[in-house]
Scaffold this active site. Sequence first.
Site, PDB file in Angstrom:
ATOM      1  N   GLU A 378       1.084  -8.210 -19.599  1.00  0.00           N
ATOM      2  CA  GLU A 378       0.296  -7.025 -19.230  1.00  0.00           C
ATOM      3  C   GLU A 378      -1.206  -7.262 -19.210  1.00  0.00           C
ATOM      4  OE1 GLU A 378       1.033  -4.215 -18.165  1.00  0.00           O
ATOM      5  OE2 GLU A 378       3.107  -3.784 -18.679  1.00  0.00           O
ATOM      6  N   GLU A 458      11.486  -6.590 -18.960  1.00  0.00           N
ATOM      7  CA  GLU A 458      11.721  -5.540 -19.941  1.00  0.00           C
ATOM      8  C   GLU A 458      12.528  -4.451 -19.245  1.00  0.00           C
ATOM      9  OE1 GLU A 458       8.035  -4.139 -21.716  1.00  0.00           O
ATOM     10  OE2 GLU A 458       7.273  -6.182 -21.904  1.00  0.00           O
TER      11      GLU A 458
HETATM   12  C1  IPT Z   1       5.492  -2.602 -21.638  1.00  0.00           C
HETATM   13  C2  IPT Z   1       4.844  -3.596 -22.549  1.00  0.00           C
HETATM   14  O1  IPT Z   1       4.880  -4.878 -22.011  1.00  0.00           O
HETATM   15  C3  IPT Z   1       5.462  -3.634 -23.901  1.00  0.00           C
HETATM   16  O2  IPT Z   1       4.606  -4.324 -24.767  1.00  0.00           O
HETATM   17  C4  IPT Z   1       5.729  -2.251 -24.413  1.00  0.00           C
HETATM   18  O3  IPT Z   1       4.528  -1.557 -24.539  1.00  0.00           O
HETATM   19  C5  IPT Z   1       6.598  -1.544 -23.459  1.00  0.00           C
HETATM   20  O4  IPT Z   1       5.961  -1.440 -22.221  1.00  0.00           O
HETATM   21  C6  IPT Z   1       6.931  -0.139 -23.894  1.00  0.00           C
HETATM   22  O5  IPT Z   1       7.315  -0.022 -25.214  1.00  0.00           O
HETATM   23  S1  IPT Z   1       4.222  -2.123 -20.566  1.00  0.00           S
HETATM   24  C7  IPT Z   1       4.622  -0.716 -19.625  1.00  0.00           C
HETATM   25  C8  IPT Z   1       3.443  -0.421 -18.744  1.00  0.00           C
HETATM   26  C9  IPT Z   1       5.824  -0.845 -18.804  1.00  0.00           C
END
Ligand code: IPT
Length: 991
Positions: A378, A458
């Site tokens: 990010e 993610e």
């Molecule tokens: C994404 C991040 O990479 C992770 O660190 C965490 O914050 C997650 O979201 C949510 O818990 S960033 C998001 C803009 C998709």
Amino acid sequence: MSLNGRWEFKLWSGPAEAPADVMRRDVDVDWDKLEVPGHWVLQGHDRPRYTNTAFPFPIDPPRTPDANPTGDHRRWFDLPDDWPRDGAVLRFEGVDSCFKVWLNGTEVGAAKGSRLPSEFDVGDLLEPGRNLLVVRVHQWSSGSYLEDQDMWWLPGIFRDVTLLSRPLIGDVFVHADYDHLTGAGTVRVDVEPSSAQITIPELGLELRSAETVTIPRVEPWTAEVPRLYDAQVAVDGETVELRIGFRTVAMTDGLLTVNGQPLFFRGVNRHEHDERRGRAITVEAMRQDLVLMKQHNLNAVRTAHYPPHPAFLDLCDELGLWVIDECDIETHGFIYTDWRGNPADDPDWAPMMLDRMRRMVERDKNHPSVIVWSLANESHRGRNFGMLAEWTRERDPGRAVFYERDRSYEFSDFYSLMYTPLEDLEAIGTRTEDVPPETEDDPELETRRRGLPFLLAEYAHAMGNGPGGLADYQRILERYPRLQGGFVWEWIDHGLLLPGATDHVYGGDFGERVHGANFCIDGLLFPDRTPSPGLAEYKKVIEPVRITGPDPLTIHNLRTFASLDDLEFVWSEEVDGEEVDAGRLEVPEVQAGSTADLRSPVEMHAPVRRRVDVAPDGERWLTVRAVLAKDEAWAAAGHEVAWAQFRLDGGSAEDRRGAPSPAQPERVVPGGVQPERAVASVVQEQVVPGGGGERIVSGGGGERIVLGVGEFERSTGRLVRLGGIEVDGPELDLWRAPTDNDCGQGGRNGVVGEWRAAGLDRLLHRVDRVEVGERELLVQTRVAPDGLGAGVRATYRWTLHDALRLTVDVEPEGEWSGMAVTPRCGSWPRVGVRMVVPSNLDTVRWFGGGPGEAYADSREAARVGRYTSTVDDLQTPYVVPQENGSRIDVRWAELTDAQGNGLRVEGAPHFQLTARRWTTEDLERARHRSDLTPRDHVYLNLDLAQNGLGSASCGPPATPQHTLEPGPYTFTLTFHQFGRSPEHAVGRSDA
Ligand code: IPT
């Protein structure tokens, strides 16, 4: 020599307050004590701070605020008499965020890079006998601008401190390849100094630095079979122990391959977290993480978002996990300047970013488990990433490079996104996704991007109750070769227990103005490492063996390398949840990627064998389980890896559980359909003839109505007694205590807004008619919120059969999903009844889905069986209380007291059961577990259905298939009272 232990410590409000002569032996400071490794904010000094993206200081890079908590750490140590005189290195595995070191009064150096090692030459400063080491740590530094990961800000010396004697070996780089076509291994070890001798005893090998040797046959390293060979690198006076894994990582035909095979990641993002120790995590906790991952069928970890403690990677090598090792770089907070000043695109920051990349690669390059280097998380786009990628590829051509957030993917070997909706994922699978703006004007770059394999970096945000939809994701991920798997966000809840506290804190608990609330309570493990229902669901969804059937039974080996020889297949046949027969299956060798067909061990539609005392018309199920045949490093023999269930008696609902695609039958009764279609199949009329219990008698004064064991309040039609049991009548319930996923992220995607706007959280019940008939009681009501026109007509029809039967008819009035309600309300939380029963009915038995909690889109792990629990154990202790604990597909449930008295509820055919010692409203109000105090009753929810969970706390909401739409519904429940002879069976009224 380890320098971990109890150090002296003093916290200052900022550098200005900290004494300039702290390095002196006789400095005038009233030292406190502190455990190192550790974070001072978790040991009673100052407080931890949680933000998701925001920097907790003004964005003015590279400057820091004056209020910069500064911790002076001091440790005396005795140098052993036999300590070699020539040369020593002081090594810090991790200090957050910036520190300066003095040894015996002399400044040794300073360093940044919190999750990276730093070494200082101290040989000439060591003294015989007592030595004094002083370390000054600043919480904020220019490095903090690169360390804006979504986690607690936890300053301190949080990883090991070691004094190393005479390090003579400067560097070791192992290159160990595996040729999957020939089975040969190739090894080369580059050592400084080149005079070093390298031995791999098991292979009978002795080699010199940089010498390449081919071994005609080796066993390769994979995450499935993590074969390691011990090796030693020696110079006169020093030996380095290594463990070599032979494997070849390559990008082949647009896919990431290891040893010639495309990989498929069943992964998770892991932060280092311990509820008391923060990121000063112990090796035992690391091992526990990995053992839990292996036990839950995970095969990959992304070390989000920084290199982990080095011991973690040793364990990954040993236990077998694919690792994406991520650099300690995240500049997320620059979203608040619209990325102005973002270090990623500023050449002034290039050396600092490169320094971090190099320190990670150099530290971790000898781990076979690490197969991908991730440049950062990010941090938007920037030229510096090009430099990082280039350096990395040159230094280590044997691994792939990953970066998600530069949407041109110019520097990445992978295309990647986060929290991608299913439709988009499907498009990516077929390479028909939209062109991102970043490559719109660059056809060459766009062609390259479209040729890349895809990683879901993610997804399935596991915040609170959820995630929903894992099975839907898995179906798509497995369907398209381009999709090489995903990493659930995230492994563990970051709830912290401060000294003396019993409840976990999260952002905002200290009255901070800028904080990320409970957005870091989003793991598959609770903060104490207890698996949440989300992890049980994930385990089932990603099982590496699929069993379909029942005749033939097909065993699918979804692994990439290993056969199923380590597994044993056992089956059992159950009737109404009771085992009647069981055995072992003879399974031939099934190679990775192939299947085997077996005859079903039981005859379909045949009468039950062996046992005559079970109901001939009972539900017959075949359960097949794949279990470990022998002990593994991460689980004992008998550990269950995969399972499936098949209904044998030809019964209708849910006749194949635990099997993969094609799509599961629709679970949530769709809204908007005619009542007949929504009606769960109605039980055959069966009026008990004669005797007591079937007549309806109006009570004296007209206040009570008695129908069998049921006693009702005349004026309201509410059930008040069931035999000897005092109850408060089932009444329609459409509300649930919003989950984090119901709430969505910052109001986006969440359904709670429209639920509240539609007044679902404040429904009022009005009784319109109570009609007593022959063996029947009819109660007509209207349920609606104040201030709005839409509502529902709820009709309760009680009839007396062998028991008391309730049919609830729900008929919406006004437009729930149309235009009339503003804004449109597209779903209901639940459709069912709530009911209050005495608190001593605390043992719960049921036949249905279990043992754990399940919802429409998180139900793969629930299998049909008989279960016993207590009301307390039915609760899932989410750190932030919210709707939880539902058991799905319940055919019947019994609640009993210690004497065996109780009540039984039957579905027609199924209902969803929730029982707790507090109300939905209590649950909704509570912000921490300790806010929940048991009341004097047990509150039951008996639902026809609930809305799916989705993962809208950071991702898509429940899919339409799992959405409970507003609409007409009808459902039936039957109530029995048992145990103590019911005093009201003869139809007498108390009133
Ligand atoms: C994404 C991040 O990479 C992770 O660190 C965490 O914050 C997650 O979201 C949510 O818990 S960033 C998001 C803009 C998709």
